[in-house]
Design a protein around this motif. Sequence first.
Motif, PDB file in Angstrom:
ATOM      1  N   HIS A 147      -9.419   6.226  -3.888  1.00 40.59           N
ATOM      2  CA  HIS A 147     -10.467   5.217  -4.041  1.00 40.59           C
ATOM      3  C   HIS A 147     -10.670   4.431  -2.745  1.00 40.59           C
ATOM      4  CE1 HIS A 147     -13.035   2.292  -5.940  1.00 40.59           C
ATOM      5  NE2 HIS A 147     -12.217   1.295  -5.559  1.00 40.59           N
ATOM      6  N   LEU A 148      -9.554   4.086  -2.080  1.00 43.04           N
ATOM      7  CA  LEU A 148      -9.666   3.376  -0.797  1.00 43.04           C
ATOM      8  C   LEU A 148     -10.353   4.234   0.259  1.00 43.04           C
ATOM      9  CD1 LEU A 148      -6.156   1.639  -0.612  1.00 43.04           C
ATOM     10  CD2 LEU A 148      -8.363   0.577  -1.110  1.00 43.04           C
ATOM     11  N   GLN A 149     -10.037   5.540   0.255  1.00 44.17           N
ATOM     12  CA  GLN A 149     -10.675   6.440   1.210  1.00 44.17           C
ATOM     13  C   GLN A 149     -12.177   6.536   0.954  1.00 44.17           C
ATOM     14  OE1 GLN A 149      -9.239   7.933   3.856  1.00 44.17           O
ATOM     15  NE2 GLN A 149     -11.295   8.657   4.437  1.00 44.17           N
ATOM     16  N   LYS A 150     -12.563   6.559  -0.286  1.00 43.48           N
ATOM     17  CA  LYS A 150     -13.980   6.623  -0.622  1.00 43.48           C
ATOM     18  C   LYS A 150     -14.702   5.361  -0.189  1.00 43.48           C
ATOM     19  CE  LYS A 150     -17.142   7.275  -4.495  1.00 43.48           C
ATOM     20  NZ  LYS A 150     -17.274   7.462  -5.971  1.00 43.48           N
ATOM     21  N   LEU A 151     -14.102   4.219  -0.426  1.00 44.67           N
ATOM     22  CA  LEU A 151     -14.726   2.961   0.012  1.00 44.67           C
ATOM     23  C   LEU A 151     -14.877   2.900   1.524  1.00 44.67           C
ATOM     24  CD1 LEU A 151     -12.939   0.360  -2.323  1.00 44.67           C
ATOM     25  CD2 LEU A 151     -15.256   1.306  -2.537  1.00 44.67           C
ATOM     26  N   SER A 152     -13.872   3.419   2.241  1.00 43.68           N
ATOM     27  CA  SER A 152     -13.946   3.422   3.698  1.00 43.68           C
ATOM     28  C   SER A 152     -15.034   4.354   4.202  1.00 43.68           C
ATOM     29  CB  SER A 152     -12.595   3.817   4.295  1.00 43.68           C
ATOM     30  OG  SER A 152     -12.660   3.889   5.705  1.00 43.68           O
ATOM     31  N   SER A 153     -15.195   5.494   3.531  1.00 44.58           N
ATOM     32  CA  SER A 153     -16.205   6.466   3.984  1.00 44.58           C
ATOM     33  C   SER A 153     -17.616   5.986   3.677  1.00 44.58           C
ATOM     34  CB  SER A 153     -15.954   7.822   3.304  1.00 44.58           C
ATOM     35  OG  SER A 153     -14.663   8.302   3.613  1.00 44.58           O
ATOM     36  N   ALA A 205       1.214   2.679  -3.501  1.00 43.99           N
ATOM     37  CA  ALA A 205      -0.005   2.985  -4.247  1.00 43.99           C
ATOM     38  C   ALA A 205       0.028   4.437  -4.708  1.00 43.99           C
ATOM     39  CB  ALA A 205      -1.228   2.734  -3.389  1.00 43.99           C
ATOM     40  N   GLU A 212      -5.341   5.587  -6.329  1.00 41.93           N
ATOM     41  CA  GLU A 212      -5.728   4.372  -5.599  1.00 41.93           C
ATOM     42  C   GLU A 212      -6.016   4.676  -4.138  1.00 41.93           C
ATOM     43  OE1 GLU A 212      -3.220   1.052  -8.193  1.00 41.93           O
ATOM     44  OE2 GLU A 212      -2.374   1.884  -6.336  1.00 41.93           O
ATOM     45  N   LEU A 213      -5.238   5.577  -3.540  1.00 44.72           N
ATOM     46  CA  LEU A 213      -5.496   5.948  -2.144  1.00 44.72           C
ATOM     47  C   LEU A 213      -6.830   6.680  -2.013  1.00 44.72           C
ATOM     48  CD1 LEU A 213      -1.921   7.116  -1.041  1.00 44.72           C
ATOM     49  CD2 LEU A 213      -3.086   4.988  -0.447  1.00 44.72           C
ATOM     50  N   PRO A 234       0.807  -1.223   0.000  1.00 48.41           N
ATOM     51  CA  PRO A 234       0.000   0.000   0.000  1.00 48.41           C
ATOM     52  C   PRO A 234       0.838   1.270   0.000  1.00 48.41           C
ATOM     53  CG  PRO A 234      -0.060  -1.072   2.128  1.00 48.41           C
ATOM     54  CD  PRO A 234       0.633  -2.013   1.200  1.00 48.41           C
ATOM     55  N   TYR A 273     -18.611   2.876   3.533  1.00 49.28           N
ATOM     56  CA  TYR A 273     -18.860   1.511   4.004  1.00 49.28           C
ATOM     57  C   TYR A 273     -20.057   1.490   4.954  1.00 49.28           C
ATOM     58  CZ  TYR A 273     -18.409  -2.781   6.684  1.00 49.28           C
ATOM     59  OH  TYR A 273     -18.672  -3.970   7.324  1.00 49.28           O
TER      60      TYR A 273
END
Length: 490
Positions: free
Chosen positions: A14-20, A7, A11-12, A4, A22
């Motif tokens: 996108h990961l932040q968006k998925l975490s928010s 990355a 990509e970071l 990670p 969830y």
Amino acid sequence: MADPYLASDDELAHLQKLSSEYEPEAAGPLVGERQSSAAITTQYADADPVFRVKTAALPAKYAFFRTCRGDGHCGWRAIAFTYFEALLRLGDVNKFGDEEARLNSMGNLLDHIGYSRDIWIDFADGAFELMRKLADSVQAMDGAAPDILLQTFNDFNESMSIITYVKLLASAWVQTHADDFRHFVPMGDVKAYCGNHIEPSKCEADNISIAALAEALIKPAGFGLEVWYLDRSPGEEINRSFYAEPTDHHQMPLPNPHMLRLLYRPGHYDILYKAEDIPQPIQQQPVPAQPTLQVNLANYSDDFIPKVSNVADVMTMIPGMYPSTNFGQNWASLSYDFSPSPAPQSQVTPVQPYPSVPTPAPPVSNSQLDFIIPSHASLASQYNAPSHHSIHLDQSPLTLPIHPAPPPPVSIDRAAPVVVERGGPFRPSMYELEPGFGSALQVQPFQTSIFRNSHFNTAHFMNPDFQPEEWCPDGEYATGNKGRHKSHSS
């Protein structure tokens, strides 16, 4: 990606968006069983001190609560469920029909915002069908209505049909009363707000939606709605964030309306109940077993359980009771089969209440004994013929005294003690009057002037038993007496 730290920025992001975005998978029933609100206190036992204080005081005011699944429809589901539940608490069968007709008439609001009947009637049928089921259960008084309501809302397809219809009603009310809501929506665009925040799927109910349902669904039905908010604001109790009470045609509050109560925690709605909102179940008292009635007749003993069909037979066993026309039919005759070895019984000295009669009784066969209960001659027109009782005996021959019929009625002027004689195997009751009781009141002739001058007096020449009175000189000249009758009778 393997590392990670290597990355890229995209990509970071996108990961932040998925975490928010969830959201945990919703679990549990769509609408749970009613339970004690002390469970909420336990849930916040290790939480913020403000939450601990407020939830500790919650059970004292609101004894019960019901959970709703947090899948984005909990607010709509809680309002719809409590609406139907309030109809059940009201207990009026006609109320279900009235509400169905009222909601059906609101189709003109849906037509006004562009939803034809062909679109919304499929969703409305789910609500109307539930109303009919609940009405039938309430009318039948089978106690199945609460289970029907809970099962319907725990069926995803049926509950979503009702929730969609409730959403359409809220959207139609907001758009047809745009002036009341324009200042609370972005840019004042009421239609766009309804299309983005009320009608879409998984769109949670907000203040505007709850206010619209209170005006369109809750208050016209005669119910009230209040929402209690559990937050970190100062205080020792939860705060009420919304309140609406029903009014009459003169805009006066209705007395003691049924209240629908919701508990709001940030992002989630549940249902609250006060203790008086829950009807107390009827305690079914166990019916004690009916004891057997012991009937003893001569040397016969049997366990007899009184029933509707043999009440008349029981009455014949009571001393002094005879078949009466008051029961409408003749009592059925009884047949008792004696055991050759009857149960031992205590020896009791027989009582002979009637004088013996010199007339010998006819011999009786050792296999069958027939006896007749004589009835009084003066009651012959009121009572049925005496019943013949057949008793099969396996013992030595017996003879029973046959008593003669009672004497004919005695005239008034020659009244004599009336002796009532009864035959049969029954001993006289201890509560029977002695023979001749009350006869002393009948031997005194009437001494009024009207009776003396009537033909009912034996001294009157028109009386069939005319007998002249004898003159008594002592009575004629007795001092202080007005007539010979009074002096003679003194």
